[in-house]
Write a protein that holds these residues in place. Structure first.
Motif, PDB file in Angstrom:
ATOM      1  N   HIS A  81      -6.179 -26.069 -20.866  1.00 11.20           N
ATOM      2  CA  HIS A  81      -7.840 -26.820 -20.384  1.00 11.20           C
ATOM      3  C   HIS A  81      -9.277 -26.398 -21.844  1.00 11.20           C
ATOM      4  CE1 HIS A  81      -5.751 -26.763 -16.276  1.00 11.20           C
ATOM      5  NE2 HIS A  81      -5.411 -25.801 -16.509  1.00 11.20           N
ATOM      6  N   GLN A  82      -9.120 -25.254 -22.183  1.00  9.53           N
ATOM      7  CA  GLN A  82     -10.041 -25.284 -22.482  1.00  9.53           C
ATOM      8  C   GLN A  82      -9.651 -26.184 -24.097  1.00  9.53           C
ATOM      9  OE1 GLN A  82      -9.533 -20.981 -23.916  1.00  9.53           O
ATOM     10  NE2 GLN A  82     -11.477 -20.349 -21.660  1.00  9.53           N
ATOM     11  N   LEU A  83      -8.587 -26.305 -24.462  1.00  6.44           N
ATOM     12  CA  LEU A  83      -8.518 -26.930 -25.679  1.00  6.44           C
ATOM     13  C   LEU A  83      -8.127 -27.891 -25.566  1.00  6.44           C
ATOM     14  CD1 LEU A  83      -7.144 -25.778 -28.891  1.00  6.44           C
ATOM     15  CD2 LEU A  83      -5.251 -27.427 -27.657  1.00  6.44           C
ATOM     16  N   PHE A  84      -7.818 -28.954 -24.795  1.00 11.32           N
ATOM     17  CA  PHE A  84      -8.348 -29.972 -24.660  1.00 11.32           C
ATOM     18  C   PHE A  84      -9.352 -30.407 -24.199  1.00 11.32           C
ATOM     19  CE2 PHE A  84      -3.106 -30.172 -24.462  1.00 11.32           C
ATOM     20  CZ  PHE A  84      -3.242 -30.962 -25.115  1.00 11.32           C
ATOM     21  N   GLN A  85     -10.204 -29.447 -23.119  1.00  9.50           N
ATOM     22  CA  GLN A  85     -11.840 -30.220 -22.855  1.00  9.50           C
ATOM     23  C   GLN A  85     -12.680 -29.951 -23.732  1.00  9.50           C
ATOM     24  OE1 GLN A  85     -12.150 -28.688 -19.236  1.00  9.50           O
ATOM     25  NE2 GLN A  85     -11.057 -29.790 -17.790  1.00  9.50           N
ATOM     26  N   ASN A  86     -11.919 -29.122 -24.958  1.00  5.11           N
ATOM     27  CA  ASN A  86     -13.394 -28.463 -25.795  1.00  5.11           C
ATOM     28  C   ASN A  86     -12.799 -27.994 -27.184  1.00  5.11           C
ATOM     29  OD1 ASN A  86     -15.756 -27.488 -26.694  1.00  5.11           O
ATOM     30  ND2 ASN A  86     -15.744 -26.029 -25.735  1.00  5.11           N
ATOM     31  N   PRO A  87     -11.801 -29.351 -27.602  1.00  3.32           N
ATOM     32  CA  PRO A  87     -11.638 -28.769 -28.671  1.00  3.32           C
ATOM     33  C   PRO A  87     -11.727 -28.337 -30.050  1.00  3.32           C
ATOM     34  CG  PRO A  87     -11.175 -30.616 -28.495  1.00  3.32           C
ATOM     35  CD  PRO A  87     -11.736 -30.838 -27.654  1.00  3.32           C
ATOM     36  N   GLN A  88     -11.896 -27.360 -30.684  1.00  2.33           N
ATOM     37  CA  GLN A  88     -12.652 -26.590 -31.353  1.00  2.33           C
ATOM     38  C   GLN A  88     -12.284 -27.118 -32.996  1.00  2.33           C
ATOM     39  OE1 GLN A  88     -16.241 -26.093 -30.841  1.00  2.33           O
ATOM     40  NE2 GLN A  88     -16.443 -26.236 -29.007  1.00  2.33           N
ATOM     41  N   HIS A  89     -11.614 -26.774 -33.160  1.00  2.77           N
ATOM     42  CA  HIS A  89     -10.733 -26.325 -35.162  1.00  2.77           C
ATOM     43  C   HIS A  89     -11.010 -28.035 -35.431  1.00  2.77           C
ATOM     44  CE1 HIS A  89      -8.730 -25.769 -38.328  1.00  2.77           C
ATOM     45  NE2 HIS A  89      -9.538 -24.580 -38.512  1.00  2.77           N
ATOM     46  N   PRO A  90     -11.351 -28.558 -36.635  1.00  3.87           N
ATOM     47  CA  PRO A  90     -11.197 -30.015 -37.174  1.00  3.87           C
ATOM     48  C   PRO A  90      -9.692 -30.042 -36.930  1.00  3.87           C
ATOM     49  CG  PRO A  90     -12.405 -27.868 -38.401  1.00  3.87           C
ATOM     50  CD  PRO A  90     -12.148 -27.343 -37.286  1.00  3.87           C
ATOM     51  N   TYR A  91      -9.068 -28.650 -37.803  1.00  3.26           N
ATOM     52  CA  TYR A  91      -7.113 -29.661 -37.121  1.00  3.26           C
ATOM     53  C   TYR A  91      -6.919 -30.074 -36.147  1.00  3.26           C
ATOM     54  CZ  TYR A  91      -2.529 -29.413 -38.070  1.00  3.26           C
ATOM     55  OH  TYR A  91      -0.636 -29.943 -37.780  1.00  3.26           O
ATOM     56  N   THR A  92      -7.917 -28.841 -34.484  1.00  6.17           N
ATOM     57  CA  THR A  92      -7.464 -29.638 -33.529  1.00  6.17           C
ATOM     58  C   THR A  92      -7.607 -30.964 -33.366  1.00  6.17           C
ATOM     59  OG1 THR A  92      -6.848 -27.317 -33.329  1.00  6.17           O
ATOM     60  CG2 THR A  92      -7.099 -28.576 -31.279  1.00  6.17           C
ATOM     61  N   ARG A  93      -8.589 -30.739 -33.867  1.00  5.98           N
ATOM     62  CA  ARG A  93      -9.445 -32.047 -33.174  1.00  5.98           C
ATOM     63  C   ARG A  93      -8.900 -33.505 -33.616  1.00  5.98           C
ATOM     64  NH1 ARG A  93     -15.748 -30.708 -33.810  1.00  5.98           N
ATOM     65  NH2 ARG A  93     -16.104 -32.908 -33.738  1.00  5.98           N
ATOM     66  N   SER A  94      -8.647 -33.050 -35.209  1.00  2.00           N
ATOM     67  CA  SER A  94      -8.289 -34.471 -36.078  1.00  2.00           C
ATOM     68  C   SER A  94      -6.295 -34.795 -35.534  1.00  2.00           C
ATOM     69  CB  SER A  94      -7.462 -33.835 -37.587  1.00  2.00           C
ATOM     70  OG  SER A  94      -8.461 -33.570 -38.146  1.00  2.00           O
ATOM     71  N   LEU A  95      -5.751 -34.033 -34.613  1.00  2.00           N
ATOM     72  CA  LEU A  95      -4.398 -33.613 -34.193  1.00  2.00           C
ATOM     73  C   LEU A  95      -5.506 -35.165 -33.183  1.00  2.00           C
ATOM     74  CD1 LEU A  95      -2.678 -30.213 -34.300  1.00  2.00           C
ATOM     75  CD2 LEU A  95      -2.382 -33.367 -35.701  1.00  2.00           C
ATOM     76  N   LEU A  96      -5.475 -34.681 -32.256  1.00  2.00           N
ATOM     77  CA  LEU A  96      -5.911 -35.873 -30.649  1.00  2.00           C
ATOM     78  C   LEU A  96      -6.895 -37.116 -31.227  1.00  2.00           C
ATOM     79  CD1 LEU A  96      -7.284 -32.361 -28.852  1.00  2.00           C
ATOM     80  CD2 LEU A  96      -5.925 -34.183 -28.175  1.00  2.00           C
ATOM     81  N   SER A  97      -7.324 -36.476 -32.405  1.00  2.00           N
ATOM     82  CA  SER A  97      -8.103 -37.990 -32.548  1.00  2.00           C
ATOM     83  C   SER A  97      -6.932 -39.684 -33.040  1.00  2.00           C
ATOM     84  CB  SER A  97      -9.326 -38.064 -33.055  1.00  2.00           C
ATOM     85  OG  SER A  97      -9.543 -37.403 -34.635  1.00  2.00           O
ATOM     86  N   ALA A  98      -5.792 -38.612 -33.654  1.00  2.00           N
ATOM     87  CA  ALA A  98      -5.172 -39.041 -33.810  1.00  2.00           C
ATOM     88  C   ALA A  98      -3.559 -40.053 -33.197  1.00  2.00           C
ATOM     89  CB  ALA A  98      -4.157 -38.781 -35.368  1.00  2.00           C
ATOM     90  N   MET A  99      -4.108 -39.288 -32.207  1.00  2.00           N
ATOM     91  CA  MET A  99      -3.006 -40.188 -31.306  1.00  2.00           C
ATOM     92  C   MET A  99      -3.656 -41.328 -30.641  1.00  2.00           C
ATOM     93  SD  MET A  99      -1.712 -37.116 -28.640  1.00  2.00           S
ATOM     94  CE  MET A  99      -1.067 -37.911 -27.376  1.00  2.00           C
ATOM     95  N   PRO A 100      -2.160 -42.109 -30.518  1.00  4.96           N
ATOM     96  CA  PRO A 100      -2.449 -43.679 -30.053  1.00  4.96           C
ATOM     97  C   PRO A 100      -3.448 -43.661 -28.829  1.00  4.96           C
ATOM     98  CG  PRO A 100      -0.650 -43.687 -31.122  1.00  4.96           C
ATOM     99  CD  PRO A 100      -0.670 -42.302 -31.478  1.00  4.96           C
ATOM    100  N   ASN A 101      -4.374 -44.138 -28.028  1.00  2.88           N
ATOM    101  CA  ASN A 101      -4.481 -44.039 -26.716  1.00  2.88           C
ATOM    102  C   ASN A 101      -5.694 -45.156 -26.267  1.00  2.88           C
ATOM    103  OD1 ASN A 101      -6.588 -43.268 -24.499  1.00  2.88           O
ATOM    104  ND2 ASN A 101      -7.537 -41.254 -25.773  1.00  2.88           N
ATOM    105  N   ALA A 102      -5.100 -45.730 -25.223  1.00  2.94           N
ATOM    106  CA  ALA A 102      -5.231 -46.802 -24.697  1.00  2.94           C
ATOM    107  C   ALA A 102      -7.190 -47.430 -24.469  1.00  2.94           C
ATOM    108  CB  ALA A 102      -4.648 -47.669 -23.903  1.00  2.94           C
ATOM    109  N   GLU A 103      -7.518 -45.891 -24.182  1.00  4.22           N
ATOM    110  CA  GLU A 103      -9.104 -45.915 -23.906  1.00  4.22           C
ATOM    111  C   GLU A 103      -9.567 -46.420 -25.242  1.00  4.22           C
ATOM    112  OE1 GLU A 103      -7.619 -42.595 -21.791  1.00  4.22           O
ATOM    113  OE2 GLU A 103      -7.156 -44.788 -21.177  1.00  4.22           O
ATOM    114  N   ARG A 104      -8.915 -45.812 -26.235  1.00  2.00           N
ATOM    115  CA  ARG A 104     -10.296 -46.193 -27.600  1.00  2.00           C
ATOM    116  C   ARG A 104     -10.441 -47.490 -28.069  1.00  2.00           C
ATOM    117  NH1 ARG A 104      -6.844 -43.852 -31.213  1.00  2.00           N
ATOM    118  NH2 ARG A 104      -7.710 -41.265 -30.253  1.00  2.00           N
ATOM    119  N   LYS A 105     -11.701 -48.196 -28.239  1.00  2.00           N
ATOM    120  CA  LYS A 105     -11.776 -49.521 -27.952  1.00  2.00           C
ATOM    121  C   LYS A 105     -11.331 -50.041 -30.138  1.00  2.00           C
ATOM    122  CE  LYS A 105     -15.136 -50.044 -24.848  1.00  2.00           C
ATOM    123  NZ  LYS A 105     -14.384 -48.846 -24.391  1.00  2.00           N
ATOM    124  N   THR A 106     -11.613 -49.244 -30.617  1.00  2.00           N
ATOM    125  CA  THR A 106     -10.726 -49.693 -31.931  1.00  2.00           C
ATOM    126  C   THR A 106      -9.766 -49.459 -32.335  1.00  2.00           C
ATOM    127  OG1 THR A 106     -11.580 -48.094 -32.786  1.00  2.00           O
ATOM    128  CG2 THR A 106     -13.638 -48.893 -33.055  1.00  2.00           C
TER     129      THR A 106
END
Lengths: 309, 327
Positions: B240-265
């Motif tokens: 829960h901590q990791l997905f709600q509040n990811p901290q390390h740049p690597y974790t955050r980069s991985l999460l934002s590299a996932m294709p995700n429908a909610e993202r507009k761009t």
């Protein structure tokens, strides 16, 4: 006029047996599939392994024989010329492969790999012109001209896929069949290759037939999609329609099976998954004919077709 | 909570052209009883090397391991080969990514399950067969007697993975190590196998180390997660901590590299460069810094330390504080 129109495509492979090697029956890899694509459009083809999605892509490229059906490209019936080596159709349709380690010739330099389609099909070029053309292609996929003299083993998976992409766009094709182009790549590299695919599509007005089993990637890439099961389409239409209103039980099963990245919804997802599994077991006969065959597509609304009796 | 496994300063080095390079570099972690612990990272981050070190499946000629791996307080690294053989399959079961190459193609399924029982239990031949059929039933195989008499090539990928799980749990291990157990499977089969693992874990109150590169699988399965990069754990937290509040740049980069429908761009975030090969890995400072070059040196620590975000949530290096994506 659609760019590509496939009508009642069938690919059947014979099973031979007995001492005389007679044909005993057929494996129906693709059975009566029809769809059309406009230029600049991405159509996602989703299915599990063995559903016939790759065979569909191969048939369009002429990499496997067509048992029955027709393929129209730019309004012309090209069913019989697909396999002809010098047909102009070959220039307009290219492919990107899943396995980036076996799809680049290990004994050729990047220059020769990318220039090969130009040498085979393109206009006559001098050495200098050819190098310039390759430099431009490399720039499109974000690589420096200096990589021209290197061999494939010197690159990482993502870089190789970008070299494959540069080769595919060398002849300015109109359609690219991308067979699981990112499924062998790591997440961060996958994102980069997908970004290039989108960018190039906008620039060249390319159409992609995007074959994949990863629904997240397909959702990101495709406006329209087709879901294949047992060699036939079970659902076909716009991505939004299918994701928001999945109608066939198989589609619902597929969508509920995707792991959600929100751990808070775990129980909810598990519940939904088991509901769909129960429904699948109970109502299977409503969605499949007696011999397990998927029904023909019926129109729900202009953007949505479902295989129903 | 009781600790089942404790790893202290584990370093696993492989020899490349006469030199040793650490693939796992000073990892500290513990696994509690009755929990699913996920290790996530890209290929080349050292997650499998760590798993292999726990059960001692590495090639001793090319590998050097130091540190401590305590299972219930007993250091596995000091055990002799015959003692370790009791632990492998007995206390620790293992499931591999590719069941076809992990199963013996020349042995019937029944014999392969019974082989494990022979080593770890004292059952008679008849009892072993009963137990094998029971295990096949437990892992959700529809027709156990038939599968018992089949060869691996006669089964589908999902069935083979079920058989692997049956073998792994045959001696009721306290810990199950699953190395990418569903990567080679279709999504619908993946969902079934994950449900099965979860169910078995609940019933037996054992623990699972789940090694994966798929964040979706982590979110569905894990209780706690460690994110690995370049041989180190860069972030460790509850799921829960990791997905709600990811901290390390690597974790955050991985999460934002996932294709995700909610993202507009249409643009996905990607991480510059690649996971460095073992020989070229940065051994000092923040190892992730070459991949976020727009974050200046002053934000990294010279010798990165763990910072506690909240109880149980640790992040390596101070660069998480000022990290922003460059657009």
């Amino acid at each position: 006029m659609p760019l590509l129109e496939v009508k009642n495509l069938k690919v059947h492979y014979p099973i031979r047996g007995g001492i005389l090697g007679r044909i005993q029956s057929y494996v129906k890899a693709v059975d009566d599939v029809s769809f059309s694509m406009d230029s600049g459009e991405t159509l996602g083809l989703i299915g599990e392994s063995g559903s016939g999605k790759s065979t569909t892509g191969k048939a369009i490229l002429g990499l496997t024989h067509i048992t029955d059906g027709q393929i129209f490209f730019d309004g012309k019936d090209i069913t019989n010329s697909v396999k002809k080596n010098r047909s102009p159709y070959r220039k307009s349709v290219q492919m990107i492969f899943q396995d980036v380690y076996s799809s680049l010739n290990p004994r050729k330099r990047v220059l020769d790999i990318i220039a090969e389609p130009i040498r085979n099909f393109g206009e006559k070029m001098t050495k200098a012109e050819e190098e310039k053309a390759v430099d431009e292609l490399l720039a499109i996929v974000g690589m420096s001209p200096s990589v021209k003299i290197k061999y494939p083993f010197e690159f990482s998976g993502g870089q190789r896929q970008r070299i494959g992409l540069a080769r595919a766009i060398a002849l300015k094709p109109k359609l690219i069949v991308a067979d699981e182009p990112v499924s062998a790549l790591d997440l961060s590299i996958q994102a980069q290759v997908l970004n290039y695919l989108v960018e190039i599509q906008e620039e060249l007005n390319l159409a992609y037939l995007f074959v994949s089993h990863d629904l997240g990637v397909v959702k990101h890439m495709c406006k329209n999609l087709a879901i294949m099961h047992n060699a036939r389409f079970v659902e076909y239409g716009s991505s939004d329609e299918i994701y928001n209103n999945p109608t066939h039980i198989y589609t619902r099963r597929l969508i509920t099976a995707i792991p959600d990245i929100d751990p808070e919804k775990r129980a909810e997802n598990a519940k939904r998954r088991s509901d769909v599994a129960d429904e699948y077991a109970a109502q299977r006969s409503n969605y499949y004919a007696e011999d397990g065959k998927v029904y023909d597509l019926k129109q729900l609304n202009p953007d949505h077709y479902v295989a129903m009796p | 909570m009781d600790k089942l496994l404790e790893i202290k300063n584990l370093t696993t080095s492989f020899r490349i052209r006469g030199q040793y390079y650490a693939a796992v570099d000073g990892v500290d972690l513990h696994i509690n009883k009755n929990e699913i612990f996920a290790v996530v990272g890209e290929s080349g981050c050292g997650k499998s090397a760590m798993a292999v070190s726990i059960v001692g499946l590495h090639n001793p000629v090319f590998t050097r391991i130091s540190g401590e791996i305590l299972l219930n307080g007993r250091d596995l690294l000091t055990l002799k080969e015959n003692e370790l053989n009791k632990v492998r399959g007995g206390n620790i079961g293992m499931i591999f990514q590719d069941p076809l190459s992990a199963l013996n193609p020349l042995m019937k399924i029944g014999a392969q399950i019974e082989e494990s029982l022979t080593y770890h239990t004292i059952l008679t031949k008849k009892e072993k067969k009963e137990k094998a059929l029971e295990l096949l039933m437990d892992v959700g195989i529809v027709d156990p007697p038939r599968t018992y008499d089949s060869y691996p090539h006669e089964l589908s990928g999902g069935m083979r993975q079920r058989v692997m799980i049956a073998i792994a749990i045959s001696a009721k291990p306290e810990l199950l190590i699953a190395d990418e157990p569903t990567t080679a499977l279709d999504v619908t089969i993946q969902a079934q196998i994950l449900d099965l693992l979860k169910k078995l874990q609940k019933e037996s109150q054992s623990s699972i180390i789940m090694i994966t590169h798929d964040l979706g699988v982590v979110a569905e399965m894990a209780d706690r997660v460690a994110v690995m990069y370049a041989g180190q754990i860069v972030e460790i937290a509850t799921v829960h901590q990791l997905f709600q509040n990811p901290q390390h740049p690597y974790t955050r980069s991985l999460l934002s590299a996932m294709p995700n429908a909610e993202r507009k761009t249409k643009k996905l975030h990607y991480i510059e460069g690649i996971v460095p090969p073992l020989q070229d890995m940065l051994r000092t400072g923040c190892r992730f810094s070459p991949r976020i070059p727009w974050i200046g040196d002053e934000h990294h620590e010279e010798t990165p330390e763990y910072h506690e975000i909240s109880p149980g949530h640790m992040v390596l290096c101070s660069c998480y504080r000022d990290f922003k994506f460059n657009s």
